[in-house]
Motif scaffolding. Structure first.
Motif, PDB file in Angstrom:
ATOM      1  N   MET A 116     -10.614  94.784 -57.139  1.00 23.47           N
ATOM      2  CA  MET A 116     -11.794  93.928 -57.286  1.00 23.47           C
ATOM      3  C   MET A 116     -11.943  93.508 -58.741  1.00 23.47           C
ATOM      4  SD  MET A 116     -14.307  92.390 -55.801  1.00 23.47           S
ATOM      5  CE  MET A 116     -14.360  93.200 -54.201  1.00 23.47           C
ATOM      6  N   SER A 117     -12.250  92.245 -58.960  1.00 27.62           N
ATOM      7  CA  SER A 117     -12.402  91.723 -60.307  1.00 27.62           C
ATOM      8  C   SER A 117     -13.609  92.345 -61.004  1.00 27.62           C
ATOM      9  CB  SER A 117     -12.560  90.208 -60.247  1.00 27.62           C
ATOM     10  OG  SER A 117     -12.858  89.670 -61.502  1.00 27.62           O
ATOM     11  N   ASP A 118     -13.541  92.430 -62.343  1.00 28.89           N
ATOM     12  CA  ASP A 118     -14.693  92.914 -63.110  1.00 28.89           C
ATOM     13  C   ASP A 118     -15.545  91.759 -63.622  1.00 28.89           C
ATOM     14  OD1 ASP A 118     -12.981  91.885 -64.981  1.00 28.89           O
ATOM     15  OD2 ASP A 118     -12.937  93.659 -66.256  1.00 28.89           O
ATOM     16  N   GLU A 119     -15.286  90.547 -63.111  1.00 27.50           N
ATOM     17  CA  GLU A 119     -16.087  89.396 -63.483  1.00 27.50           C
ATOM     18  C   GLU A 119     -16.340  88.523 -62.266  1.00 27.50           C
ATOM     19  OE1 GLU A 119     -13.561  87.553 -66.433  1.00 27.50           O
ATOM     20  OE2 GLU A 119     -12.768  86.126 -64.956  1.00 27.50           O
ATOM     21  N   ILE A 120     -17.338  87.676 -62.382  1.00 25.40           N
ATOM     22  CA  ILE A 120     -17.635  86.677 -61.355  1.00 25.40           C
ATOM     23  C   ILE A 120     -17.331  85.311 -61.942  1.00 25.40           C
ATOM     24  CG2 ILE A 120     -19.417  85.621 -59.924  1.00 25.40           C
ATOM     25  CD1 ILE A 120     -20.874  88.284 -59.911  1.00 25.40           C
ATOM     26  N   ARG A 121     -16.485  84.555 -61.263  1.00 20.85           N
ATOM     27  CA  ARG A 121     -16.136  83.210 -61.722  1.00 20.85           C
ATOM     28  C   ARG A 121     -16.895  82.186 -60.876  1.00 20.85           C
ATOM     29  NH1 ARG A 121     -11.742  86.247 -61.765  1.00 20.85           N
ATOM     30  NH2 ARG A 121     -11.099  85.603 -59.661  1.00 20.85           N
ATOM     31  N   VAL A 122     -17.619  81.326 -61.573  1.00 17.58           N
ATOM     32  CA  VAL A 122     -18.432  80.305 -60.929  1.00 17.58           C
ATOM     33  C   VAL A 122     -17.911  78.941 -61.373  1.00 17.58           C
ATOM     34  CG1 VAL A 122     -20.742  79.353 -60.633  1.00 17.58           C
ATOM     35  CG2 VAL A 122     -20.435  81.830 -60.912  1.00 17.58           C
ATOM     36  N   VAL A 123     -17.607  78.082 -60.415  1.00 15.18           N
ATOM     37  CA  VAL A 123     -17.069  76.752 -60.713  1.00 15.18           C
ATOM     38  C   VAL A 123     -18.020  75.705 -60.153  1.00 15.18           C
ATOM     39  CG1 VAL A 123     -15.174  75.139 -60.284  1.00 15.18           C
ATOM     40  CG2 VAL A 123     -14.688  77.563 -60.729  1.00 15.18           C
ATOM     41  N   SER A 124     -18.306  74.681 -60.946  1.00 15.59           N
ATOM     42  CA  SER A 124     -19.119  73.546 -60.499  1.00 15.59           C
ATOM     43  C   SER A 124     -18.340  72.268 -60.775  1.00 15.59           C
ATOM     44  CB  SER A 124     -20.464  73.523 -61.246  1.00 15.59           C
ATOM     45  OG  SER A 124     -21.285  72.470 -60.777  1.00 15.59           O
ATOM     46  N   TRP A 125     -18.295  71.388 -59.753  1.00 13.35           N
ATOM     47  CA  TRP A 125     -17.492  70.159 -59.916  1.00 13.35           C
ATOM     48  C   TRP A 125     -17.953  69.092 -58.938  1.00 13.35           C
ATOM     49  CZ3 TRP A 125     -11.630  69.364 -58.560  1.00 13.35           C
ATOM     50  CH2 TRP A 125     -11.136  68.264 -59.277  1.00 13.35           C
ATOM     51  N   ASN A 126     -18.017  67.864 -59.438  1.00 11.52           N
ATOM     52  CA  ASN A 126     -18.238  66.690 -58.605  1.00 11.52           C
ATOM     53  C   ASN A 126     -16.898  65.994 -58.427  1.00 11.52           C
ATOM     54  OD1 ASN A 126     -18.849  64.265 -57.395  1.00 11.52           O
ATOM     55  ND2 ASN A 126     -20.441  63.680 -58.839  1.00 11.52           N
ATOM     56  N   ALA A 127     -16.329  66.159 -57.253  1.00  9.08           N
ATOM     57  CA  ALA A 127     -15.059  65.498 -56.928  1.00  9.08           C
ATOM     58  C   ALA A 127     -15.110  65.080 -55.475  1.00  9.08           C
ATOM     59  CB  ALA A 127     -13.885  66.431 -57.172  1.00  9.08           C
ATOM     60  N   GLN A 128     -14.733  63.853 -55.188  1.00 15.83           N
ATOM     61  CA  GLN A 128     -14.737  63.376 -53.812  1.00 15.83           C
ATOM     62  C   GLN A 128     -13.490  63.876 -53.088  1.00 15.83           C
ATOM     63  OE1 GLN A 128     -15.807  59.245 -53.115  1.00 15.83           O
ATOM     64  NE2 GLN A 128     -16.529  59.079 -55.220  1.00 15.83           N
ATOM     65  N   GLY A 129     -13.684  64.244 -51.830  1.00 15.52           N
ATOM     66  CA  GLY A 129     -12.559  64.689 -51.030  1.00 15.52           C
ATOM     67  C   GLY A 129     -12.114  66.102 -51.387  1.00 15.52           C
ATOM     68  N   ARG A 130     -11.048  66.533 -50.747  1.00 15.24           N
ATOM     69  CA  ARG A 130     -10.526  67.878 -50.993  1.00 15.24           C
ATOM     70  C   ARG A 130      -9.902  67.959 -52.376  1.00 15.24           C
ATOM     71  NH1 ARG A 130      -6.696  69.804 -46.278  1.00 15.24           N
ATOM     72  NH2 ARG A 130      -6.554  71.577 -47.688  1.00 15.24           N
ATOM     73  N   ALA A 131     -10.146  69.064 -53.045  1.00 11.88           N
ATOM     74  CA  ALA A 131      -9.613  69.250 -54.394  1.00 11.88           C
ATOM     75  C   ALA A 131      -9.162  70.694 -54.582  1.00 11.88           C
ATOM     76  CB  ALA A 131     -10.669  68.883 -55.425  1.00 11.88           C
ATOM     77  N   HIS A 132      -8.713  71.320 -53.482  1.00  8.63           N
ATOM     78  CA  HIS A 132      -8.391  72.745 -53.562  1.00  8.63           C
ATOM     79  C   HIS A 132      -7.209  73.038 -54.472  1.00  8.63           C
ATOM     80  CE1 HIS A 132      -5.756  71.215 -50.351  1.00  8.63           C
ATOM     81  NE2 HIS A 132      -4.925  72.151 -50.740  1.00  8.63           N
ATOM     82  N   ASP A 133      -6.305  72.073 -54.642  1.00  9.44           N
ATOM     83  CA  ASP A 133      -5.152  72.319 -55.508  1.00  9.44           C
ATOM     84  C   ASP A 133      -5.572  72.532 -56.957  1.00  9.44           C
ATOM     85  OD1 ASP A 133      -6.007  69.676 -55.432  1.00  9.44           O
ATOM     86  OD2 ASP A 133      -4.038  68.853 -55.914  1.00  9.44           O
ATOM     87  N   ILE A 134      -6.630  71.850 -57.395  1.00  9.62           N
ATOM     88  CA  ILE A 134      -7.163  72.061 -58.735  1.00  9.62           C
ATOM     89  C   ILE A 134      -8.015  73.326 -58.766  1.00  9.62           C
ATOM     90  CG2 ILE A 134      -8.651  71.119 -60.549  1.00  9.62           C
ATOM     91  CD1 ILE A 134      -6.098  69.564 -60.216  1.00  9.62           C
ATOM     92  N   LEU A 135      -8.897  73.469 -57.804  1.00  8.22           N
ATOM     93  CA  LEU A 135      -9.858  74.570 -57.814  1.00  8.22           C
ATOM     94  C   LEU A 135      -9.197  75.929 -57.648  1.00  8.22           C
ATOM     95  CD1 LEU A 135     -12.551  72.813 -55.627  1.00  8.22           C
ATOM     96  CD2 LEU A 135     -12.799  73.428 -58.035  1.00  8.22           C
ATOM     97  N   ALA A 136      -8.078  75.986 -56.934  1.00  7.20           N
ATOM     98  CA  ALA A 136      -7.412  77.267 -56.710  1.00  7.20           C
ATOM     99  C   ALA A 136      -6.987  77.921 -58.016  1.00  7.20           C
ATOM    100  CB  ALA A 136      -6.208  77.068 -55.790  1.00  7.20           C
ATOM    101  N   GLU A 137      -6.710  77.113 -59.023  1.00  6.01           N
ATOM    102  CA  GLU A 137      -6.307  77.639 -60.333  1.00  6.01           C
ATOM    103  C   GLU A 137      -7.367  78.552 -60.926  1.00  6.01           C
ATOM    104  OE1 GLU A 137      -5.515  75.855 -64.838  1.00  6.01           O
ATOM    105  OE2 GLU A 137      -5.422  74.528 -63.088  1.00  6.01           O
ATOM    106  N   PHE A 138      -8.638  78.305 -60.592  1.00  7.38           N
ATOM    107  CA  PHE A 138      -9.731  79.061 -61.190  1.00  7.38           C
ATOM    108  C   PHE A 138     -10.195  80.225 -60.316  1.00  7.38           C
ATOM    109  CE2 PHE A 138     -10.241  74.478 -62.242  1.00  7.38           C
ATOM    110  CZ  PHE A 138      -9.674  74.554 -63.496  1.00  7.38           C
ATOM    111  N   ALA A 139      -9.673  80.333 -59.103  1.00  8.33           N
ATOM    112  CA  ALA A 139     -10.003  81.418 -58.182  1.00  8.33           C
ATOM    113  C   ALA A 139     -11.500  81.713 -58.169  1.00  8.33           C
ATOM    114  CB  ALA A 139      -9.218  82.676 -58.559  1.00  8.33           C
ATOM    115  N   PRO A 140     -12.322  80.736 -57.788  1.00 11.50           N
ATOM    116  CA  PRO A 140     -13.771  80.937 -57.874  1.00 11.50           C
ATOM    117  C   PRO A 140     -14.290  81.928 -56.844  1.00 11.50           C
ATOM    118  CG  PRO A 140     -13.284  78.861 -56.771  1.00 11.50           C
ATOM    119  CD  PRO A 140     -11.979  79.387 -57.282  1.00 11.50           C
ATOM    120  N   HIS A 141     -15.287  82.705 -57.287  1.00  9.39           N
ATOM    121  CA  HIS A 141     -16.050  83.528 -56.347  1.00  9.39           C
ATOM    122  C   HIS A 141     -17.257  82.746 -55.814  1.00  9.39           C
ATOM    123  CE1 HIS A 141     -14.161  86.608 -59.112  1.00  9.39           C
ATOM    124  NE2 HIS A 141     -13.724  86.971 -57.929  1.00  9.39           N
TER     125      HIS A 141
END
Length: 285
Positions: A1-26
């Motif tokens: 289990m991670s010792d941090e919480i990663r929070v990502v906020s983004w305005n992007a139209q359509g699917r963008a999982h290829d970019i977002l996966a890099e940040f492994a958001p919780h």
């Protein structure tokens, strides 16, 4: 289990999982979920599943709200206790309540896209967001504010000179008349949310840039690919209630070519110390 919480906020139209996966958001606070409702929310679930099995929520669709906001949660870190839309004249706000397992305090997670074309509606929406922090609630909100920070002295974006902005419609959408009768940048949402001696919320980027010494956190976030709206500005923000401020480790603005291929908005990535967050959420209120 991670010792941090990663929070990502983004305005992007359509699917963008290829970019977002890099940040492994919780926690993912999404704006611009265009078309995600088709075929039984198929695209929404595809993005959530591609990000490690997040649980997704999205605002209800109406004819004028095609660009929807959403919240996605890592079920390994949080259990969902409630979900609502805070309805407003133009765009609803996606509001999800969660808890850390075994801890009593609720964390309110919100994604919002303020009205792009009406400064007065943005004021209404901003005041509605302050209600989420009422009664001592702990909250974290990702916002496409469609407006500008009120503490201009700390910003690092190039100065926005409205007499040089070619887009006349953008000028009407993003300016207000001040008490002297002049057209100025609309900073009222920022003032409502994070202004005053006892602000309702803390602007993560401002805290990271001025207190934690992370200058890049104040980088421009929008109009990244436009040349007719003046230089890019910081119009996308993440805010939280002040009780979460000791837990904030960093706020980064991600503006890469890959990001720009998906959106003219940068990605905001916040990191929180998990142990400190747990201490905040250990007290019932």
């Amino acid at each position: 289990m991670s010792d941090e919480i990663r929070v990502v906020s983004w305005n992007a139209q359509g699917r963008a999982h290829d970019i977002l996966a890099e940040f492994a958001p919780h926690v993912l606070l999404r704006q611009g979920l265009t078309g995600a409702d088709a075929e039984g929310d198929k695209a929404l679930w595809a993005e959530a599943n591609a990000l490690g099995g997040l649980v997704p929520f999205m605002t209800t669709l109406t004819a004028r709200r095609s660009r929807r906001s959403g919240v996605m949660i890592d079920p390994r870190l949080f259990e969902v206790t409630a979900r609502t839309d805070n309805d407003l004249p133009w765009k609803p706000i996606c509001h999800v309540q969660v808890r850390r397992r075994g801890l009593p305090r609720t964390l309110h997670l919100v994604s919002a896209h303020l009205t792009h074309h009406d400064p007065d509606l943005r004021m209404l929406e901003s005041r509605r967001l302050t209600v989420i922090a009422d009664r001592g609630h702990t909250a974290l909100i990702g916002i496409d504010a469609a407006s500008y920070p009120h503490r201009t002295a700390d910003e690092i974006s190039l100065r926005l000179r409205w007499d040089a902005v070619e887009d006349r419609v953008h000028y009407q959408h993003r300016t207000v008349v001040d008490r002297h009768g002049s057209r100025v940048s609309d900073t009222r949402p920022s003032t409502i949310l994070t202004g005053g001696r006892r602000p309702v919320f803390t602007d993560l980027a401002h805290h990271a840039g001025t207190v934690l010494g992370q200058d890049g956190s104040l980088a421009a976030t929008a109009s990244l690919g436009r040349t007719d709206q003046g230089p890019p500005q910081r119009t996308d923000i993440a805010v939280h209630t002040p009780d979460l401020t000791p837990a904030l480790l960093s706020l980064k603005v991600i503006d890469t070519q890959a990001v720009r291929e998906h959106s003219d908005h940068a990605v905001l990535v916040a990191r929180y110390d998990l142990a400190t967050v747990d201490r905040v959420l250990s007290t019932a209120r």
